[in-house]
Design a protein around this motif. Structure first.
Motif, short mmCIF file in Angstrom:
data_model
loop_
_atom_site.label_atom_id
_atom_site.label_comp_id
_atom_site.label_asym_id
_atom_site.label_seq_id
_atom_site.Cartn_x
_atom_site.Cartn_y
_atom_site.Cartn_z
N TYR A 20 0.87 -1.09 0.00
CA TYR A 20 -0.04 -0.03 -0.14
C TYR A 20 1.09 1.21 0.10
O TYR A 20 0.58 2.20 -0.49
CB TYR A 20 -0.91 0.01 1.18
CG TYR A 20 -2.20 -0.99 1.05
CD1 TYR A 20 -3.05 -0.83 0.02
CD2 TYR A 20 -2.06 -2.23 1.86
CE1 TYR A 20 -4.05 -1.76 0.08
CE2 TYR A 20 -3.11 -3.07 1.73
CZ TYR A 20 -4.14 -2.97 0.94
OH TYR A 20 -5.17 -4.16 0.66
N LEU B 183 -7.97 1.45 -7.28
CA LEU B 183 -7.01 2.23 -6.29
C LEU B 183 -5.55 2.02 -6.74
O LEU B 183 -4.77 2.82 -6.55
CB LEU B 183 -7.24 1.19 -5.02
CG LEU B 183 -6.06 1.45 -4.11
CD1 LEU B 183 -6.30 2.79 -3.43
CD2 LEU B 183 -6.09 0.30 -2.54
N LEU B 184 -5.24 0.91 -7.54
CA LEU B 184 -3.93 0.49 -8.21
C LEU B 184 -3.62 1.01 -9.58
O LEU B 184 -2.51 1.14 -9.88
CB LEU B 184 -3.60 -1.13 -7.80
CG LEU B 184 -3.51 -1.45 -6.53
CD1 LEU B 184 -3.26 -3.01 -6.40
CD2 LEU B 184 -2.51 -0.84 -5.47
N ALA C 140 1.77 2.22 -3.47
CA ALA C 140 0.38 2.96 -4.30
C ALA C 140 0.35 4.26 -3.46
O ALA C 140 0.34 5.46 -4.74
CB ALA C 140 -0.75 2.09 -3.96
N LEU D 50 -5.67 -9.26 -1.91
CA LEU D 50 -5.46 -7.87 -2.17
C LEU D 50 -5.73 -7.47 -3.44
O LEU D 50 -6.11 -8.26 -4.38
CB LEU D 50 -3.69 -7.93 -2.21
CG LEU D 50 -2.81 -8.10 -0.78
CD1 LEU D 50 -1.68 -8.22 -1.08
CD2 LEU D 50 -3.27 -6.64 -0.05
#
Length: 352
Positions: free
Chosen positions: A74, A172-173, A77, A165
């Motif tokens: 995370y 988000l990614l 990111a 994940l």
């Protein structure tokens, strides 16, 4: 002019190089352990949906148990969303605004170098630095997260309830992988320069740059990205049962049912419930589900008797690179438009 620009920019460039090197070392040191987890779970070279689903679940169990791996996943990111903002704030916004505030633009623009030539060198050199910085960080993070991204693209199977994940196509990614961070870095830099040219004050320009960039990065995946290509639709029967892949919530006269739908590697945009005729369905709940003396098995049986379906709207995994190129091109076009505006506007900037 190029030498002067380099002398003015070299401290920031060397600082960025040091930061990128530190990040690369940190991620490289932990990458070996991530590869070991994938190997021990049987993720590499798995064959068959069941075998790959089991390896996927075992791998994610190992990743979740390793705190450092979860944090870096995370953190990578966040870093790639934060980097364009930092470039826009500290490289873009002061580029012209600082010259105006300090009054040095009078000397720079009264020499033999024209305003446009001055701006072209500044934009070219510092803009290239922004692209390289964003590109190197994206390369490091994308390489490190490779085993996780590959695992997320495999079928989840019957163990979908385990720790997982998000895949690289997830909203988000997506903006923190491969090409998009490079385009975002270039756009953020151009946006900062434009705000500095218009506001002529560094701090206000930095604030506006941050606000506009944040708005763009939030609005793009919500309003534009889902429609780069028309989403596909998939209909699967809704099966009410005990377990991780089904949940039901009754609120007044409406019912919300959710069943996990496995579309490997895809970006699932929406999931809706329809009746046997294909019409959207949200209730009412079967009477037995509202009865106080009814058992859960009776309620689940009544739900299944309705013969409901789940309709999934999604972008398939094979469109990932198409979407990457489209979004990067949009950022690049935005940066080019802002640069063109700056070239037109800088001629009208008064020296008094």
């Amino acid at each position: 002019m190029i030498w002067l620009t380099w002398r003015q920019f070299r401290v920031q460039a060397l600082a960025a190089l040091g930061a990128v090197t530190a990040v690369a070392v940190l991620f490289a040191v932990s990458r070996g352990h991530l590869s070991d987890l994938a190997r021990s779970a049987g993720l590499n070279g798995c064959a068959g949906a069941d075998a790959c689903a089991s390896a996927r679940a075992d791998f994610f169990d190992g990743v979740q148990a390793d705190r450092l791996a979860g944090v870096l996943f995370y953190a990578g990111a966040v870093l790639l969303y934060l980097t364009p903002a930092l470039l826009g704030l500290f490289w873009g916004a002061p580029l012209i605004a600082r010259e105006v505030e300090a009054g040095t633009f009078r000397l720079a623009w009264s020499q033999s170098t024209t305003r446009r030539s001055w701006l072209a060198v500044k934009l070219g050199l510092v803009g290239a630095g922004s692209v390289v910085t964003g590109g190197l960080l994206s390369l490091v993070v994308t390489w490190w997260a490779g085993p996780i991204d590959r695992a997320a693209a495999l079928p989840a199977g019957s163990r979908a309830a385990g720790p997982s994940l998000p895949g690289r196509f997830a909203p988000l990614l997506f903006g923190a992988r491969d090409l998009v961070p490079v385009g975002a870095a270039l756009f953020a830099f151009a946006l900062g320069v434009t705000c500095g040219l218009l506001l002529r004050r560094t701090l206000p320009a930095m604030a506006v740059t941050l606000l506009v960039l944040t708005a763009v990065q939030v609005a793009l995946p919500m309003t534009v990205r889902p429609f780069y290509e028309a989403p596909l639709r998939k209909t699967v029967p809704l099966v009410a049962s005990y377990g991780h892949d089904f949940s039901m919530r009754i609120e007044g006269g409406s019912v919300r049912m959710v069943q996990s739908v496995d579309v490997p590697g895809a970006w699932v945009i929406s999931v809706g419930t329809t009746d046997s005729a294909g019409r959207p369905w949200s209730g009412p709940a079967p009477r037995v589900c509202l009865a106080q003396n009814a058992t859960p098995q009776q309620c689940l049986g009544a739900v299944n008797a309705l013969r409901l379906d789940q309709v999934v709207s999604y972008q398939p995994a094979d469109r990932y690179w198409t979407f990457q190129w489209i979004e990067t091109a949009l950022y690049a076009l935005g940066a080019a438009a802002l640069a063109g505006f700056c070239f037109a506007r800088v001629r009208a900037l008064r020296l008094d």
